[in-house]
Design an enzyme around this catalytic site. Structure first.
Site, PDB file in Angstrom:
ATOM      1  N   LYS B  90      73.103  82.139   4.084  1.00  0.00           N
ATOM      2  CA  LYS B  90      71.693  82.449   4.338  1.00  0.00           C
ATOM      3  C   LYS B  90      71.302  82.258   5.799  1.00  0.00           C
ATOM      4  CE  LYS B  90      70.297  83.653   0.197  1.00  0.00           C
ATOM      5  NZ  LYS B  90      69.853  85.056  -0.031  1.00  0.00           N
ATOM      6  N   GLU B 112      60.375  82.575   0.872  1.00  0.00           N
ATOM      7  CA  GLU B 112      60.532  82.291  -0.545  1.00  0.00           C
ATOM      8  C   GLU B 112      61.916  81.695  -0.722  1.00  0.00           C
ATOM      9  OE1 GLU B 112      61.401  85.039   0.851  1.00  0.00           O
ATOM     10  OE2 GLU B 112      63.431  85.260   0.068  1.00  0.00           O
ATOM     11  N   SER B 379      79.930  82.486  -1.028  1.00  0.00           N
ATOM     12  CA  SER B 379      78.705  82.562  -0.220  1.00  0.00           C
ATOM     13  C   SER B 379      78.035  81.216   0.024  1.00  0.00           C
ATOM     14  CB  SER B 379      77.710  83.511  -0.881  1.00  0.00           C
ATOM     15  OG  SER B 379      77.484  83.118  -2.220  1.00  0.00           O
TER      16      SER B 379
END
Lengths: 295, 397
Positions: B90, B112, B379
């Site tokens: 991210k 969010e 990830s």
């Protein structure tokens, strides 16, 4: 989709935007030197039967145009009051199809202009062409789609126009002059000016800004401009109405419905009456010739 | 760089900009600032610097030897995005976007978050650059990702619970959009996936594409040729598109996106948009989503908060229709089994999101041969999920 093939009373002025029920309402009000009171409630909150009662009561009390919210599970432009109303309406089994049918039934009882405010996905799922046809046949006069800017309305717009539905676009305080020009020209029925950067039910702080923005928008189109968001009381209406052609009150009415009995319809009626009175200039209010014809 | 989306943010029929008028000028500004930045060598240099020195890129491509032997089929490589600072891919995107926020002189950022990984990555870059930060999170997710909530607060971020709808990622996005609509003049919205209105799906993809650019070089070095398969989990789909983009033109490389199968597709409790969804518009974009016959968005379920979302990125919708990427799903149970397996064969605890990708590999790697390579995007790391897994196993810690 309209059941039974009941013949509708011929909706006057389905041919062009100039003579639509919304346009003729603004025209009549302008002649009477009045401003339009546009009242919003959520269809199906708490049930469509009650919505019908509320619409008739608000029309009788002086609402010039009534907006019916179509409940959506994810209303990104709405504050908590309308979000919760949508939840209640969904729980009562309200769908766009049932709302269109409810309008059909309402049309035998009132000629008040009716506008559906609905998020785009409910129209998409219904089918854009089918929706425009059914809505127009049932007596819906206009549609507002808060998450559909004109750039994305390339399929809906011609369909709405062909059906005689006014597709009402929104402008906001952040809209550039270029957007004001293009959106104002594309909007039919009226232009919905969102009074502030925010969501429904928020507080309107900068009133001077509203007056100057509406003036800017009027440079680009003769279409009436109605101001919504943050208008909650008769005092708000008295202040904002002179700046525009109409004012839109939503969350304050939805709150009355949320509070529930006793006598929601009576309270909606008397509140609507006080809002309508606030749209009239003091001198206009006194003149008997400016009395609104009974519906 | 790929030629999609077009100027209007369209990936074929998907994408676009379905947002209130108030936000259109902000999206125009963001698009212009981003387009200028991506051509500006100074911006690229600055972003590369922070990705290298702060995020810790390039991340390794690791040959998972014991897992390969255990499954007895394809050679398995793991792209270790879990080793990025903050523990997931991210931050590749949040670093890019915070630099844009600075260029736009916006003193406040919002976001969010579902699993909390994006929220932590936003809180981190906000702290690093001294920006005010508020993160919206569904209360259901706050409960299952309590550790990440606390991490964000430690970083000085305000975490605001969202108690509407399903109280998960979808509702957090709606609330962030409402905040942005209200505070658009001072605030940049750091959307965390390849979702939302244009330019987000394009911009987030571009910031995540570093994963695939690195992995392409690394696998050729490690395996002597391009991989046969790429596998990644798909919630919104940013880690998947980040890995896949560099390989899209390599027709021989097959790609698989793994959605959340929840309690199984027949249970109705899942987030497999391609398996049972249809085209619609949600939160700014036209794409595949889970909806009922009236266009109401359906509740989703996944053990993984990061995959528990009703819509998929519009670029994925395009590649699904074109057949370029295949999509499948694995269940909660399969994902948890894969978590255990990877922990015990490789000493790596994957995020429950990434465990979905691993679970799919567990199923199909045995059907391949050792000369075939499968590259899995790991990830994120699984520390954040330890509490939830303990709870599911009935263990109190």
């Amino acid at each position: 989709m309209v059941q039974g093939g009941t013949s509708l009373p011929p909706a006057p002025g389905r041919i062009s935007a100039q003579t639509s029920r919304i346009a003729s309402t603004f025209h009549r009000l302008a002649e009477q030197r009045q401003k339009a009171l546009i009242a919003y409630i959520m269809a199906g909150d708490p049930s469509l039967d009650e919505t019908e009662t509320y619409v008739l009561r608000m029309a009788e009390a002086g609402a010039d145009i009534i907006e019916l919210g179509v409940p959506f599970s994810d209303p990104i432009a709405d504050g908590p009051v309308i979000q919760q109303a949508a939840d209640r309406a969904l729980r009562s089994g309200t769908t766009l199809r049932k709302i269109v049918a409810a309008v059909h039934s309402l049309r035998t009882k009132t000629q008040v202009p009716l506008v559906l405010m609905t998020y785009y996905n409910t129209i998409l799922k219904y089918g854009e062409a089918a929706f425009c046809r059914d809505a127009a046949e049932s007596g819906v006069d206009g549609i507002i789609v808060p998450d559909l800017p004109p750039e994305e309305a390339t399929t809906l717009q011609p369909l709405a126009r062909r059906s005689g539905l006014d597709l009402i676009f929104l402008l906001a305080p952040t809209s550039t002059a270029r957007r004001q020009a293009s959106v104002a020209r594309l909007s039919n029925g009226f232009i919905y000016y969102v009074s502030m950067t925010g969501i429904t039910g928020a507080m309107l702080k900068d009133r001077a800004d509203v007056a100057s923005k509406v003036k800017e928008i009027r440079r680009y189109a003769k279409t009436p401009v109605a101001v919504g968001f943050g208008i909650a009381t008769a005092d708000d209406v008295r202040e904002i109405a002179p700046m525009a052609d109409g004012v839109i009150v939503g969350s304050a009415l939805v709150k009355i419905i949320a509070e529930g009995s006793p006598s929601v319809a009576d309270r909606l009626g008397s509140f609507t009456r006080s809002l309508k009175a606030a749209t009239m200039r003091p001198d206009a209010e006194l003149s008997p010739t400016n009395k609104r014809p009974t519906p | 760089m790929t030629a999609i989306p077009d100027k209007r943010g369209r990936f074929g029929p998907f994408g676009g900009r379905y947002v209130p008028e108030t936000l259109i000028p902000a999206l125009d500004e963001l698009t212009a600032v981003y387009q200028k930045a991506r051509r500006d060598p100074k911006f690229r240099h600055e972003l590369d610097y922070y990705l290298r020195e702060y995020v810790g890129r390039p991340t390794p491509l690791y040959y998972a030897e014991r897992l390969t032997k255990k499954l007895g089929g394809a050679t398995i490589y793991l792209k270790r995005e879990d080793l990025c600072h903050t523990g997931a891919h991210k931050i590749n995107n949040t670093m890019g976007q915070v630099l844009l926020a600075r260029r736009m002189k916006k003193p406040r950022v919002i976001a969010e978050t579902g699993a909390g990984q994006h929220g932590v990555a936003v809180a981190t870059v906000a702290a690093m650059f001294g920006l005010q930060c508020e993160v919206y999170m569904g209360t259901e997710d706050m409960e299952r990702q309590a550790l990440n909530v606390f991490r964000m607060r430690l970083l000085g971020t305000t975490v605001t619970g969202v108690n509407a709808g399903s109280r998960t990622l979808k509702d957090a996005i709606s609330e962030a959009m409402r905040d942005w609509t209200t505070n658009v003049r001072t605030t940049h919205y750091i959307l965390g996936s390849v979702l939302g209105a244009h330019p987000y799906p394009m911009m987030v993809r571009d910031f995540q594409a570093v994963i695939g650019r690195e992995a392409r070089k690394q696998i050729v070095r490690a395996h002597g040729k391009l991989p046969d398969y790429l596998v990644a989990c798909v919630g919104g789909g940013s880690n998947a598109i980040g890995l896949f983009t560099a390989f899209l033109k390599d027709r021989r490389v097959k790609m698989v996106g793994v959605e959340a199968g929840g309690l199984g597709l027949s249970s109705g409790k899942h987030a497999a948009r391609f398996a049972s969804g249809s085209v619609g518009v949600l939160q700014g974009t036209m794409t595949y989503l889970l909806q009922d016959g009236d266009g109401q968005i359906q509740l989703t379920h996944s053990v993984s908060a990061g995959l528990d979302y009703a819509a998929v990125g519009p670029e994925h919708a395009l590649y699904q229709e074109r057949g370029r990427i295949a999509y499948t799903s694995v269940t909660d149970d399969e994902a948890i089994a894969a978590f255990d397996l990877l922990a015990q064969t490789e000493g790596i605890m994957p995020a429950l999101e990434s465990a979905h990708a691993v679970a799919h590999v567990v199923k199909f790697a045995p059907t391949l041969t050792r000369s075939q390579a499968v590259l899995v995007n790991l990830s994120g790391r699984g520390d954040k999920d330890v509490h939830q897994i303990a709870r599911m196993k009935g263990v109190t810690i």
